[in-house]
Design a protein around this motif. Structure first.
Motif: not given
Length: 117
Positions: A16-20, A56-61, A89-90, A97-101
């Protein structure tokens, strides 16, 4: 909704949301037997969380077989351990393309995130 291929099977992810640029992503992992809706819906629908969710975008795994509408896993399927789930998770971060969570976990999800960290 996306399925991310990993060495331990596909994991279901809901974004959800947009990566910034230069902003982290909230990465959630629910407890065993739960999915992102049953575990986190009340948190992310709470009025105090709305500002954070807008920024902040959210990624539910979700672990294999735990998402809504998931098919029953084959009898020959070996379910990954919590340590192995941490190892996927990596792959999720690389896929998106996430750099920090910022991790949010409940129960086994918190343990999985701690192992990942």
């Amino acid at each position: 909704d996306e399925h991310v291929e990993t060495q331990y099977g596909d994991v279901h992810c809901v974004m959800t949301g947009t990566l910034k640029p230069n902003r982290p992503v909230i990465l959630t992992v629910p407890d065993i037997g739960l999915n992102h809706k049953s575990c986190y819906e009340s948190l992310f629908n709470h009025e105090d969380m709305q500002e954070i969710a807008r920024c902040l975008p959210v990624c539910h795994v979700e672990a294999p077989g735990q998402h809504e509408g998931a098919k029953t896993l084959p009898a020959v399927y070996t379910y990954p351990s919590m340590e192995q789930l941490a190892e996927v998770l990596p792959d999720v971060l690389k896929h998106f393309g996430f750099h920090s969570v910022v991790g949010i976990g409940v129960g086994a999800g918190a343990y999985i995130l701690a192992r990942f960290a």
